[in-house]
Design an enzyme around this catalytic site. Structure first.
Site, short mmCIF file in Angstrom:
data_model
loop_
_atom_site.label_atom_id
_atom_site.label_comp_id
_atom_site.label_asym_id
_atom_site.label_seq_id
_atom_site.Cartn_x
_atom_site.Cartn_y
_atom_site.Cartn_z
N HIS A 84 10.17 -22.31 17.84
CA HIS A 84 10.72 -21.97 16.52
C HIS A 84 9.80 -22.61 15.48
CE1 HIS A 84 13.55 -22.29 13.13
NE2 HIS A 84 14.25 -21.32 13.71
N ASP B 47 12.97 -30.04 21.25
CA ASP B 47 13.83 -29.29 20.34
C ASP B 47 14.98 -28.74 21.18
OD1 ASP B 47 15.07 -27.46 18.77
OD2 ASP B 47 13.28 -26.27 18.31
N GLN C 152 18.80 -25.01 20.60
CA GLN C 152 19.48 -23.93 21.34
C GLN C 152 20.11 -24.42 22.63
OE1 GLN C 152 20.22 -21.05 20.26
NE2 GLN C 152 18.90 -20.95 18.47
N LYS D 223 25.09 -25.15 15.41
CA LYS D 223 24.93 -24.24 16.54
C LYS D 223 25.84 -24.64 17.71
CE LYS D 223 20.04 -23.28 15.58
NZ LYS D 223 20.08 -22.02 14.84
N CYS E 37 12.35 -16.52 13.27
CA CYS E 37 11.59 -17.73 12.93
C CYS E 37 10.67 -18.14 14.07
CB CYS E 37 12.52 -18.89 12.56
SG CYS E 37 13.66 -18.52 11.24
N1 C6P Z 1 17.32 -20.92 15.03
C1 C6P Z 1 18.08 -18.63 15.10
O1 C6P Z 1 18.74 -17.67 14.67
P1 C6P Z 1 18.12 -25.41 11.95
O2 C6P Z 1 17.81 -24.24 11.07
O3 C6P Z 1 17.37 -26.65 11.54
O4 C6P Z 1 19.56 -25.64 12.17
O5 C6P Z 1 17.57 -25.03 13.41
C2 C6P Z 1 16.22 -24.74 13.56
C3 C6P Z 1 15.92 -24.32 14.94
C4 C6P Z 1 15.11 -25.10 15.71
N2 C6P Z 1 14.82 -24.78 16.97
C5 C6P Z 1 15.31 -23.68 17.56
C6 C6P Z 1 14.98 -23.40 18.98
C7 C6P Z 1 16.14 -22.84 16.82
O6 C6P Z 1 16.63 -21.75 17.40
C8 C6P Z 1 16.44 -23.15 15.48
C9 C6P Z 1 17.30 -22.25 14.63
C10 C6P Z 1 18.20 -19.95 14.41
O7 C6P Z 1 17.37 -18.53 16.08
C11 C6P Z 1 18.00 -19.84 12.94
S1 C6P Z 1 16.36 -19.38 12.50
#
Ligand code: C6P
Length: 410
Positions: A125, A202, A205, A228, A368
């Site tokens: 991401h 990370d 997910q 999430k 993203c």
């Molecule tokens: N992915 C998706 O629809 P934030 O925005 O900081 O809460 O999470 C960022 C992020 C980081 N790593 C991974 C693997 C992610 O999937 C995400 C967020 C969402 O896939 C929003 S773009």
């Protein structure tokens, strides 16, 4: 199906799942973007604001003491959730993005030297890519990328081939938000440590869908977003090994993160407050604790097993759908219920718009993860992402709506 039983048990806890969208009962399949919130989380926020709203670590009055205790308890609950050796290793942030920036800036900017290498993957991401682009550029370090295989898994030969004595950081996602792939982080961490690199994970997910044990994974930092995993937006956390966190400079400066201040200098507060500058998201922390308690009550093993069953069902239906290309593993081995696909000749946004007309919420676009899209040779996908309240009937509803999409574009 076991997943149906779990969904039946929990669905009444999620008020939003009762609503209709475009005259159809909502099928919420955008859980990788953010999950819905159970009453228990909403109630924890309401209870805090209605009965003990106060700032933390500042006042001596009753409300301040209650808020402080609750906020610290939230750190402890999160520490237990990921099996951190100490709750002081849990830093509350806004989200996984901020957690990853914290590591890149507070560790990377100070520790990386010209010529050092940071190894990441093509399935990241942007949140785990762009901060490292910035930091490596600023210090003159190199950013290397491990490729993916044809079936959407991490190419481990490529990754290990790029792991050298110059690699100081290996940073990768535990689970891809596009492919659903779960990476063998434990094995990667072992090899990364052999060359002296730190391992940043990370888990945005992964954490909502599978048990996380930072000690078993053997990594150094782990980033998570609360929203999430049923928590409120605006709260997430970074877990880091205590000796690394102790050794790092703060990320943001101001109130709360200091110990003593003189006109010309300051010393830093103890962990984790050293990394929590300013008034924190107290309600968010309390809401996140309620979310963790909710998941704990079900048990992450059960969450994972039920979702695997539903993922198998969804995979079977999608793989049999005419003209559909699925990206990522075609079986449930080392994968989550994140199912990205294209339909021949139909733009992903059109798919998502027509599904929405049938009450089915999915995400479309590049998620993203533009370098991954480029690697796959596509502009974007439609994406179904499942959670524990979803059912096989909802998968059927989505597939029926996909048939309508095909009819419209035939
Ligand atoms: N992915 C998706 O629809 P934030 O925005 O900081 O809460 O999470 C960022 C992020 C980081 N790593 C991974 C693997 C992610 O999937 C995400 C967020 C969402 O896939 C929003 S773009």
């Amino acid at each position: 199906m076991g997943c149906t039983r779990l969904a039946q048990e929990v669905r009444q806890d999620f008020p939003v799942l009762q609503r209709k969208v475009n005259n159809h009962p909502l099928v919420y399949f955008d859980n990788a973007a953010t999950t819905q919130k159970p009453r228990q989380v909403i109630e924890a926020l309401r209870h805090y604001y209605e009965t003990y709203n106060a700032n933390v670590h500042r006042g001596v009055h009753t409300l301040a003491a209650q808020a402080t205790e609750a906020y610290e308890e939230a750190h402890k609950a999160v520490a237990r959730f990921v099996n951190a050796p100490s709750w002081r290793e849990i830093v509350f942030t806004r989200n996984a993005t901020e957690s990853l920036n914290l590591v890149a800036y507070a560790w990377g900017l100070r520790r990386l030297r010209p010529g050092d290498r940071v190894l990441t993957t093509l399935m990241e991401h942007h949140s785990n890519l762009v901060p490292w682009q910035q930091i490596t550029r600023r210090v003159g370090a190199h950013l290397d990328f491990a490729d993916i295989t044809e079936d959407g898994r991490l190419d481990l030969d490529d990754l290990f081939g790029k792991l050298t004595e110059q690699t100081r950081v290996v940073t990768l996602t535990l689970a891809s938000n596009v492919l659903g792939t779960v990476n063998p982080v434990k094995e990667i961490a072992r090899k990364a440590h052999e060359v002296g690199a730190i391992v940043v994970v990370d888990a945005a997910q992964a954490a909502p869908h599978m048990p996380i044990d930072v000690q078993d994974l053997g990594v150094d930092f782990l980033a998570v977003s609360g929203h999430k995993m049923m928590g409120p937006t605006g709260i997430g956390f970074l877990w880091g090994r205590e000796e690394l966190l102790e050794d790092m400079d703060p990320f943001l400066y101001g109130g709360e993160m200091i110990h003593e201040v003189w006109p010309d200098r300051a010393t830093w507060n103890e962990l984790p407050w050293k990394f929590e500058a300013g008034t924190p998201n107290i309600a968010g922390g309390i809401g996140l604790q309620a979310a963790v308690a909710y998941l704990d009550r079900i048990g992450m093993d059960r969450v994972e097993a039920c979702e695997r069953e539903l993922t198998a069902y969804a995979l079977e239906k999608l793989l049999a759908f005419p003209g559909l290309t699925l990206y990522g593993p075609k079986d449930t081995r080392d994968r989550l219920g994140v199912l990205s696909f294209t339909l021949e000749g139909i733009h992903p946004h059109d798919i998502a718009s027509i599904l929405d007309l049938h009450g089915v919420a999915v995400r479309s676009g590049s998620h993203c993860a533009q370098p991954l899209m480029r690697r796959l040779g596509i502009e974007g996908t439609a994406r179904i992402s499942l959670y524990l309240y979803n059912t096989p009937e909802e998968v059927d509803r989505a597939v029926e709506a996909l048939q309508k999409v095909r009819e419209i574009f035939r």
